[in-house]
Design a protein around this motif. Structure first.
Motif, short mmCIF file in Angstrom:
data_model
loop_
_atom_site.label_atom_id
_atom_site.label_comp_id
_atom_site.label_asym_id
_atom_site.label_seq_id
_atom_site.Cartn_x
_atom_site.Cartn_y
_atom_site.Cartn_z
N ASP A 1 0.84 -1.20 0.00
CA ASP A 1 0.00 0.00 0.00
C ASP A 1 0.87 1.25 0.00
OD1 ASP A 1 -2.47 -1.42 0.10
OD2 ASP A 1 -2.23 -1.67 2.26
N LYS B 1 -5.00 5.75 -3.41
CA LYS B 1 -3.84 5.47 -2.55
C LYS B 1 -2.70 6.44 -2.83
CE LYS B 1 -4.90 0.64 -1.81
NZ LYS B 1 -4.39 -0.50 -1.12
N SER C 1 -5.00 4.95 2.34
CA SER C 1 -4.01 4.04 1.75
C SER C 1 -4.26 2.56 2.02
CB SER C 1 -2.62 4.39 2.30
OG SER C 1 -2.31 5.73 2.03
N THR D 1 -5.91 -1.24 2.59
CA THR D 1 -6.78 -2.15 1.87
C THR D 1 -7.96 -2.44 2.79
OG1 THR D 1 -4.91 -3.12 0.72
CG2 THR D 1 -6.95 -4.43 0.79
#
Length: 161
Positions: free
Chosen positions: A61, A91, A100, A102
């Motif tokens: 990320d 992101k 950012s 998930t």
């Protein structure tokens, strides 16, 4: 960390590999999160809000910000590229963990076995699973944890320390 002999069909919660890794809040700035990951020597950690698991932030990320538009997909079906690139741009532009991370990470129940965890990791291509119960984070199980336990024998796991 002390390991105990654990048959592969033992529930994941028996491992007691819980709470020794950091957790982050959504409002934390991405740079602080990156510093924490590096300082703790971990590739990712859970993100919680009001005690509930809402996501996971990983080194991958963090790489989106560094790569910028170089991370955008240029080939493949247009609809898939659009969906993926929309997430990637968010992101890239974001500044907090919430931007950012998930969201909705893959989880596993505390009653699942080590074999279940290994299979789930392979199916989804993940190196870690959040152990959650009723939406609440109760632990984290990494691929390294699973492999270390697989190396245990009747004499224990002293060689892994």
């Amino acid at each position: 960390m002390q390991y105990t002999i654990v048959p592969t069909d033992t529930p994941a919660t028996y491992l007691r590999l819980q709470l020794h890794r950091p957790t982050l809040l959504q409002r934390v700035y991405r740079e602080l999160a990156a510093t924490l990951l590096v300082a703790k020597g971990v590739a990712g950690c859970p993100v919680v809000k009001d005690g509930r698991l809402v996501g996971v932030i990983s080194q991958t990320d963090m790489l989106f910000k560094l790569a910028g538009t170089r991370s955008l997909k240029l080939v493949g079906p247009r609809s898939e590229r659009y969906m993926d690139n929309t997430k990637r741009i968010a992101k890239i532009k974001g500044s907090t963990v919430r931007d950012s991370m998930t969201p909705s990470p893959k989880t596993i129940a505390p009653t699942a076995t080590i074999k279940d965890a290994a299979g789930r990791m392979l199916r989804f291509g993940h190196n870690r699973l959040m152990v959650a119960e009723g939406g609440r984070l109760v632990g984290l199980l990494s691929a390294t944890d699973v492999i270390k336990l697989a190396l245990c024998d009747e004499d224990g796991c002293d060689a892994l320390q």
